[in-house]
Design an enzyme around this catalytic site. Structure first.
Site, PDB file in Angstrom:
ATOM      1  N   LYS A  10     -17.117  -3.981  11.430  1.00 30.81           N
ATOM      2  CA  LYS A  10     -15.951  -4.435  12.209  1.00 30.81           C
ATOM      3  C   LYS A  10     -16.219  -4.384  13.712  1.00 30.81           C
ATOM      4  CE  LYS A  10     -12.886  -3.200   8.474  1.00 30.81           C
ATOM      5  NZ  LYS A  10     -11.550  -3.539   8.019  1.00 30.81           N
ATOM      6  N   ASP A  33      -5.594  -6.050   1.664  1.00 32.05           N
ATOM      7  CA  ASP A  33      -6.732  -6.952   1.851  1.00 32.05           C
ATOM      8  C   ASP A  33      -6.480  -8.327   1.236  1.00 32.05           C
ATOM      9  OD1 ASP A  33      -8.695  -5.383   3.277  1.00 32.05           O
ATOM     10  OD2 ASP A  33      -8.640  -4.054   1.534  1.00 32.05           O
ATOM     11  N   ILE A  54      -7.705  -7.816  10.524  1.00 31.89           N
ATOM     12  CA  ILE A  54      -7.113  -7.745  11.872  1.00 31.89           C
ATOM     13  C   ILE A  54      -8.034  -6.974  12.819  1.00 31.89           C
ATOM     14  CG2 ILE A  54      -5.056  -7.076  13.190  1.00 31.89           C
ATOM     15  CD1 ILE A  54      -3.571  -7.002  10.423  1.00 31.89           C
ATOM     16  N   ASN A  84       0.846  -1.197   0.000  1.00 26.24           N
ATOM     17  CA  ASN A  84       0.000   0.000   0.000  1.00 26.24           C
ATOM     18  C   ASN A  84       0.878   1.241   0.000  1.00 26.24           C
ATOM     19  OD1 ASN A  84      -1.525  -2.200   1.222  1.00 26.24           O
ATOM     20  ND2 ASN A  84      -3.146  -0.695   1.350  1.00 26.24           N
ATOM     21  N   LYS A 126     -18.167   0.434   7.649  1.00 26.08           N
ATOM     22  CA  LYS A 126     -16.996  -0.270   8.222  1.00 26.08           C
ATOM     23  C   LYS A 126     -17.117  -0.373   9.730  1.00 26.08           C
ATOM     24  CE  LYS A 126     -13.510   0.190   4.797  1.00 26.08           C
ATOM     25  NZ  LYS A 126     -12.626   1.050   4.086  1.00 26.08           N
TER      26      LYS A 126
HETATM   27  O1  PMT Z   1       0.604   6.332   6.634  1.00 23.38           O
HETATM   28  P1  PMT Z   1       0.245   7.692   6.048  1.00 23.38           P
HETATM   29  O2  PMT Z   1       0.964   7.971   4.764  1.00 23.38           O
HETATM   30  O3  PMT Z   1       0.385   8.782   7.069  1.00 23.38           O
HETATM   31  O4  PMT Z   1      -1.305   7.633   5.654  1.00 23.38           O
HETATM   32  C1  PMT Z   1      -2.281   7.514   6.656  1.00 23.38           C
HETATM   33  C2  PMT Z   1      -3.424   6.570   6.247  1.00 23.38           C
HETATM   34  C3  PMT Z   1      -4.231   7.193   5.115  1.00 23.38           C
HETATM   35  C4  PMT Z   1      -2.868   5.218   5.793  1.00 23.38           C
HETATM   36  C5  PMT Z   1      -4.283   6.371   7.544  1.00 23.38           C
HETATM   37  O5  PMT Z   1      -4.803   7.611   7.951  1.00 23.38           O
HETATM   38  C6  PMT Z   1      -5.423   5.390   7.282  1.00 23.38           C
HETATM   39  O6  PMT Z   1      -6.480   5.729   6.798  1.00 23.38           O
HETATM   40  N1  PMT Z   1      -5.200   4.095   7.628  1.00 23.38           N
HETATM   41  C7  PMT Z   1      -6.114   2.981   7.350  1.00 23.38           C
HETATM   42  C8  PMT Z   1      -5.932   2.544   5.926  1.00 23.38           C
HETATM   43  C9  PMT Z   1      -6.818   1.369   5.552  1.00 23.38           C
HETATM   44  O7  PMT Z   1      -6.321   0.312   5.321  1.00 23.38           O
HETATM   45  O8  PMT Z   1      -8.070   1.628   5.581  1.00 23.38           O
HETATM   46  P2  PMT Z   1      -9.238   0.528   5.170  1.00 23.38           P
HETATM   47  O9  PMT Z   1     -10.425   1.377   5.000  1.00 23.38           O
HETATM   48  O10 PMT Z   1      -8.798  -0.315   4.037  1.00 23.38           O
HETATM   49  O11 PMT Z   1      -9.338  -0.368   6.471  1.00 23.38           O
HETATM   50  C10 PMT Z   1     -10.217  -0.059   7.536  1.00 23.38           C
HETATM   51  C11 PMT Z   1      -9.603  -0.451   8.857  1.00 23.38           C
HETATM   52  O12 PMT Z   1      -9.442  -1.870   8.931  1.00 23.38           O
HETATM   53  C12 PMT Z   1      -8.243   0.143   9.123  1.00 23.38           C
HETATM   54  O13 PMT Z   1      -8.161   0.472  10.494  1.00 23.38           O
HETATM   55  C13 PMT Z   1      -7.288  -0.996   8.774  1.00 23.38           C
HETATM   56  O14 PMT Z   1      -6.085  -0.912   9.556  1.00 23.38           O
HETATM   57  C14 PMT Z   1      -8.116  -2.218   9.172  1.00 23.38           C
HETATM   58  N2  PMT Z   1      -7.822  -3.412   8.367  1.00 23.38           N
HETATM   59  C15 PMT Z   1      -8.042  -3.432   7.026  1.00 23.38           C
HETATM   60  C16 PMT Z   1      -7.843  -4.613   6.318  1.00 23.38           C
HETATM   61  C17 PMT Z   1      -7.375  -5.752   7.005  1.00 23.38           C
HETATM   62  N3  PMT Z   1      -7.157  -6.890   6.357  1.00 23.38           N
HETATM   63  N4  PMT Z   1      -7.165  -5.702   8.333  1.00 23.38           N
HETATM   64  C18 PMT Z   1      -7.377  -4.555   9.028  1.00 23.38           C
HETATM   65  O15 PMT Z   1      -7.176  -4.510  10.258  1.00 23.38           O
END
Ligand code: PMT
Length: 405
Positions: free
Chosen positions: A345, A275, A307, A206, A341
């Site tokens: 979650k 993912d 996670i 990512n 979400k």
């Molecule tokens: O690191 P930077 O450059 O400062 O950027 C910050 C950021 C944009 C990465 C940060 O602010 C952010 O949004 N992080 C979450 C990114 C993400 O993966 O978002 P998501 O919408 O895909 O996931 C939702 C949540 O589930 C997140 O808390 C993620 O950590 C968690 N997740 C997602 C997929 C997975 N398989 N397991 C998880 O725990």
């Protein structure tokens, strides 16, 4: 940030050459800095340099009053923290005995502000029993210490005795000045992107730089939390006072976070977790000439565990009181997607960020987030430095912790 009044006392060791950099780090963070020096320190760094950088007169004489007041008392009373950097073995010994024969020792004894010292000296002087005894006496009186670090020393020896980097000392001063509102709390923060291997050199990953998560970890440590940062690939330096475990893939991050969960009170998942991962990773580099003539490569992707969802399930199953915060990185339809979400979650709060903006989200120093709550409330924050977003987030986390005890 909150501007504070910091007195920097400089004593006479070679590490005094780093004092100007330290003044810059402190003033750069918005603080008001006044410097005092021992006479020996002025042999290593000119008071004029510190005067120009701090924009305050620099004192080095107990009997030469610049303000018309009694200088050492005025300066001691003005300080919200007194930082001694570097502190030599000689000055440690004098302070341990309460000797006040110059401006620096007089300010240190007279102040009621917290004291932070950054030792720097030859490794043998540092390890000498008398130095350690004197330092223990200072610690007993409430002095905080930062460093020294180990490495090559100016005297040609190697070992402990290097003054910590100015940025690290500035962070330590910030911590002394910050209310220890998360003291006694173990906080797990995930940051950066996971990396899912295709072969021994290639991976699916990512764009996350880790800045958002690192800012949260740094802010939590400033507030006195015991912080574990679980970091994906990132070149960022570990913030002061933070324990760090580096991981590669989502499976590794899953393993570490779930293993550490029972000992934590807070989990904040700022990491950008992939993912999907390739079903099979080659242990060798895939060679282009081994592929079909059309040059294409099909990669079969399988889902990674979620996670955050697994953490929430575990917390509920064990009747735990942990506060769990997730992030949502969305390019459109931001709030409704974050709400979905949050529900799916099952965490306590989702921090939604719009990653379609070029001035916020991935890789930049600022972020524009909304806090999305299970009861439907949305708090939209302005574009802020990530350190301030972290502070706002931790204010909410502290409130949730308070409601659970
Ligand atoms: O690191 P930077 O450059 O400062 O950027 C910050 C950021 C944009 C990465 C940060 O602010 C952010 O949004 N992080 C979450 C990114 C993400 O993966 O978002 P998501 O919408 O895909 O996931 C939702 C949540 O589930 C997140 O808390 C993620 O950590 C968690 N997740 C997602 C997929 C997975 N398989 N397991 C998880 O725990």
């Amino acid at each position: 940030m909150n501007p504070r009044r910091i007195v920097l006392a400089v004593s006479g060791g070679i590490a005094a050459y780093k004092a100007p950099e330290l003044v810059r780090a402190l003033t750069g963070a918005g603080h008001n800095v006044r410097c005092v020096m021992t006479r020996d320190a002025t042999r290593f760094v000119s008071p004029l340099v510190l005067e120009a950088l701090s924009q305050h007169p620099v004192g080095d004489d107990l009997f030469d009053s610049q303000s018309g007041e009694i200088d050492h008392i005025a300066i001691a009373d003005w300080a919200e923290v007194v930082l001694v950097a570097p502190i030599t073995a000689n000055l440690i010994a004098k302070l341990a005995r309460g000797i006040t024969d110059d401006l620096v020792t007089a300010v240190v004894l007279a102040t009621r502000a917290p004291l932070l010292v950054a030792p720097a000296m030859n490794v043998n002087m540092w390890n000498d029993e008398v130095t350690q005894r004197n330092l223990a006496a200072l610690r007993e009186r409430g002095f905080e210490t930062v460093g020294p670090d180990a490495g090559d020393l100016a005297c040609g020896w190697q070992g402990e005795g290097r003054m910590s980097d100015p940025a690290v000392i500035a962070d330590a001063a910030e911590r002394v000045l910050t209310a220890q509102s998360l003291s006694g709390q173990r906080v797990i923060v995930t940051a950066g992107g996971t990396s899912e291997p295709i072969d021994s050199v290639r991976s699916v990953t990512n764009r996350s730089s880790g800045k958002m998560g690192f800012a949260i970890a740094a802010q939590a440590a400033l507030r006195g939390a015991d912080v574990l940062l679980v970091a994906g690939e990132t070149p960022l330096a570990t913030p002061f006072g933070v324990d760090r475990i580096d991981v590669g893939s989502a499976l590794e991050m899953h393993e570490v976070v779930l293993r550490e969960l029972a000992g934590a009170q807070v989990v904040i998942k700022a990491a950008a977790v992939a993912d999907f991962r390739p079903r099979e990773a080659s242990t060798l580099k895939i060679k282009k000439e081994d592929l079909a003539p059309d040059g294409g490569l099909q990669i079969d992707l399988v889902r990674n565990p979620d996670i955050l969802a697994d953490v929430c399930t575990e917390v509920k199953a064990s009747g735990g009181k942990q506060v769990v915060v997730g992030f949502a990185a969305e390019s459109h339809d931001v709030i409704p997607a974050a709400q979905r979400k949050l529900e799916r979650k099952g965490c306590d709060l989702i921090v939604a960020n719009d990653i379609s903006r070029s001035d916020a989200g991935f890789n930049v120093d600022e972020n524009a987030v909304s806090f999305v709550w299970p009861e439907g409330e949305i708090e939209e924050l302005a574009l802020l430095p990530k350190s301030q977003v972290a502070a706002e987030l931790l204010d909410r986390v502290e409130k949730l912790l308070g409601e659970r005890t």
